[in-house]
Design a protein around this motif. Structure first.
Motif, PDB file in Angstrom:
ATOM      1  N   ILE A  62       0.777  -1.164  -0.068  1.00 17.92           N
ATOM      2  CA  ILE A  62      -0.007  -0.048   0.023  1.00 17.92           C
ATOM      3  C   ILE A  62       0.661   1.110   0.050  1.00 17.92           C
ATOM      4  O   ILE A  62       0.609   2.285  -0.901  1.00 17.92           O
ATOM      5  N   GLU A  63       2.027   1.342   0.938  1.00 15.79           N
ATOM      6  CA  GLU A  63       2.656   2.432   0.680  1.00 15.79           C
ATOM      7  C   GLU A  63       3.372   2.549  -0.479  1.00 15.79           C
ATOM      8  O   GLU A  63       3.636   4.004  -0.692  1.00 15.79           O
ATOM      9  N   ILE A  64       4.046   1.691  -1.062  1.00 19.78           N
ATOM     10  CA  ILE A  64       4.554   1.897  -2.196  1.00 19.78           C
ATOM     11  C   ILE A  64       3.848   2.284  -3.263  1.00 19.78           C
ATOM     12  O   ILE A  64       4.299   3.243  -4.022  1.00 19.78           O
ATOM     13  N   ASP A  65       2.623   1.581  -3.660  1.00 18.49           N
ATOM     14  CA  ASP A  65       1.671   2.190  -4.580  1.00 18.49           C
ATOM     15  C   ASP A  65       1.482   3.572  -4.085  1.00 18.49           C
ATOM     16  O   ASP A  65       1.071   4.388  -5.259  1.00 18.49           O
ATOM     17  N   ARG A  66       1.072   4.002  -3.083  1.00 13.65           N
ATOM     18  CA  ARG A  66       0.754   5.282  -2.691  1.00 13.65           C
ATOM     19  C   ARG A  66       1.917   6.348  -3.134  1.00 13.65           C
ATOM     20  O   ARG A  66       1.873   7.497  -3.806  1.00 13.65           O
ATOM     21  N   ASP A  67       3.160   6.114  -3.053  1.00 21.90           N
ATOM     22  CA  ASP A  67       4.401   6.660  -3.193  1.00 21.90           C
ATOM     23  C   ASP A  67       4.608   6.763  -4.966  1.00 21.90           C
ATOM     24  O   ASP A  67       4.626   7.933  -5.343  1.00 21.90           O
ATOM     25  N   LEU A  68       4.218   5.796  -5.600  1.00 22.49           N
ATOM     26  CA  LEU A  68       4.337   5.937  -7.088  1.00 22.49           C
ATOM     27  C   LEU A  68       3.163   6.694  -7.529  1.00 22.49           C
ATOM     28  O   LEU A  68       3.315   7.408  -8.565  1.00 22.49           O
ATOM     29  N   GLN A  69       2.019   6.520  -6.831  1.00 23.76           N
ATOM     30  CA  GLN A  69       0.895   7.513  -7.663  1.00 23.76           C
ATOM     31  C   GLN A  69       1.224   9.135  -7.152  1.00 23.76           C
ATOM     32  O   GLN A  69       0.942   9.898  -8.139  1.00 23.76           O
ATOM     33  N   THR A  70       2.095   9.235  -6.118  1.00 23.41           N
ATOM     34  CA  THR A  70       2.372  10.614  -5.692  1.00 23.41           C
ATOM     35  C   THR A  70       3.417  11.172  -6.732  1.00 23.41           C
ATOM     36  O   THR A  70       3.362  12.317  -7.472  1.00 23.41           O
ATOM     37  N   ILE A  71       4.382  10.236  -7.067  1.00 24.85           N
ATOM     38  CA  ILE A  71       5.345  10.656  -8.266  1.00 24.85           C
ATOM     39  C   ILE A  71       4.893  11.005  -9.646  1.00 24.85           C
ATOM     40  O   ILE A  71       4.977  11.828 -10.109  1.00 24.85           O
ATOM     41  N   ILE A  72       3.822   9.907  -9.742  1.00 25.70           N
ATOM     42  CA  ILE A  72       3.223  10.376 -11.148  1.00 25.70           C
ATOM     43  C   ILE A  72       2.511  11.669 -11.219  1.00 25.70           C
ATOM     44  O   ILE A  72       2.445  12.354 -12.277  1.00 25.70           O
ATOM     45  N   VAL A  92       5.718  -4.946  -7.386  1.00 27.20           N
ATOM     46  CA  VAL A  92       5.262  -4.954  -5.933  1.00 27.20           C
ATOM     47  C   VAL A  92       3.920  -5.906  -6.051  1.00 27.20           C
ATOM     48  O   VAL A  92       3.700  -6.675  -5.024  1.00 27.20           O
ATOM     49  N   GLY A  93       3.035  -5.818  -7.038  1.00 26.21           N
ATOM     50  CA  GLY A  93       1.884  -6.728  -7.039  1.00 26.21           C
ATOM     51  C   GLY A  93       2.321  -8.081  -6.954  1.00 26.21           C
ATOM     52  O   GLY A  93       1.682  -9.083  -6.253  1.00 26.21           O
ATOM     53  N   ASN A  94       3.409  -8.664  -7.760  1.00 24.70           N
ATOM     54  CA  ASN A  94       3.938  -9.898  -7.724  1.00 24.70           C
ATOM     55  C   ASN A  94       4.378 -10.166  -6.382  1.00 24.70           C
ATOM     56  O   ASN A  94       4.396 -11.549  -5.784  1.00 24.70           O
ATOM     57  N   LEU A  95       5.293  -9.388  -5.887  1.00 20.05           N
ATOM     58  CA  LEU A  95       5.593  -9.672  -4.443  1.00 20.05           C
ATOM     59  C   LEU A  95       4.606  -9.929  -3.376  1.00 20.05           C
ATOM     60  O   LEU A  95       4.916 -10.799  -2.572  1.00 20.05           O
ATOM     61  N   GLU A  96       3.674  -9.253  -3.421  1.00 22.65           N
ATOM     62  CA  GLU A  96       2.603  -9.419  -2.523  1.00 22.65           C
ATOM     63  C   GLU A  96       1.935 -10.684  -2.912  1.00 22.65           C
ATOM     64  O   GLU A  96       1.361 -11.232  -1.762  1.00 22.65           O
ATOM     65  N   ARG A  97       1.720 -10.958  -3.971  1.00 20.42           N
ATOM     66  CA  ARG A  97       1.010 -12.522  -4.059  1.00 20.42           C
ATOM     67  C   ARG A  97       2.124 -13.505  -3.757  1.00 20.42           C
ATOM     68  O   ARG A  97       1.546 -14.592  -3.445  1.00 20.42           O
ATOM     69  N   VAL A  98       3.410 -13.310  -3.964  1.00 15.19           N
ATOM     70  CA  VAL A  98       4.310 -14.341  -3.286  1.00 15.19           C
ATOM     71  C   VAL A  98       4.092 -14.380  -1.665  1.00 15.19           C
ATOM     72  O   VAL A  98       3.752 -15.692  -1.295  1.00 15.19           O
ATOM     73  N   GLY A  99       3.758 -13.287  -1.276  1.00 17.45           N
ATOM     74  CA  GLY A  99       3.790 -13.460   0.473  1.00 17.45           C
ATOM     75  C   GLY A  99       2.113 -14.143   0.522  1.00 17.45           C
ATOM     76  O   GLY A  99       2.150 -14.957   1.600  1.00 17.45           O
TER      77      GLY A  99
END
Length: 235
Positions: A62-72, A92-99
């Motif tokens: 969630i944090e990384i996605d939020r930061d990416l959206q802010t940069i864009i 990031v999405g793939n890593l979350e699914r590994v978890g």
């Protein structure tokens, strides 16, 4: 504000996000290793630790996605930089699914322990452990390739994914044989089918990470291509 200053800020923000992606990668790699340890040792405690780790992994996503959206929104990146940000988001999405797969294995371990099947049935734990060692090695290589943006190592990940698929197919045959020989093993064997499938999916996500690395570096979408075809594209 000068273009150079903007560029420096953008690079700094990307570096910070990449560091957090690698932190997330390290967490999910640890989760997978713990989940397999819980399976081989039938440890309720270690399985619980895997599930506790999922909270932090989800938070990082969630944090990384939020930061990416802010940069864009703030930087309005060019096509090349936007490609990089999209690829990081998919990583990031793939890593979350590994978890998620690690958590699925942990839940299965807990269920097998709770119903008391451990110790009174033949279980291909050694085979599952070997499949898992292939998957975790592949995930580690993919994360290392991401850290160095190494397309050649990413290509090796793509080439080795079939080994996990072959091991998965062998496990399916063995589990089906167990169920045919002793119907009492059907319930537990089905649980292990889901474990084997979760491990196989971890390999798939490692492959997806490798594809995103090639996309970041080469700007080429290599999904749904054979490793040989990809090799010709990354030269």
């Amino acid at each position: 504000m000068s273009d150079k200053h903007l560029s420096t800020q953008f690079d700094s923000e990307l570096s910070a996000i990449s560091t957090r992606v690698l932190e997330m990668g390290g967490l999910v790699e640890s989760q997978v290793n713990q989940a397999i340890h819980a399976l081989t040792e039938f440890s309720q405690e270690v399985a619980s630790q895997v599930l506790q780790g999922e909270v932090r992994v989800n938070q990082l996503e969630i944090e990384i996605d939020r930061d990416l959206q802010t940069i864009i929104a703030r930087r309005q990146p060019t096509a090349r930089d936007l490609r990089l940000l999209i690829a990081i988001s998919k990583t990031v999405g793939n890593l979350e699914r590994v978890g998620d797969e690690a958590a699925r294995i942990a839940h299965t371990v807990q269920r097998l322990i709770d119903v008391g099947v451990i110790g009174r049935m033949r279980m291909p734990i050694t085979d599952l452990s070997f499949e898992a060692s292939l998957a975790t090695a592949l995930l580690h290589r993919a994360l290392d390739a991401f850290a160095r943006l190494d397309t050649q190592q990413a290509l090796q990940v793509l080439k080795q994914d079939h080994e996990i698929d072959q091991e998965f197919e062998g496990l399916m045959r063995k589990l089906i044989t167990y169920m045919m020989e002793d119907p009492r093993t059907i319930s537990a064997s089905i649980d292990l089918v889901f474990v084997a499938k979760a491990i196989e999916r971890i390999g798939d996500h490692a492959k997806n990470l490798a594809e995103q690395i090639i996309y970041i570096v080469k700007g080429k979408d290599v999904r749904h291509n054979s490793p040989d075809a990809v090799e010709s594209l990354v030269r």
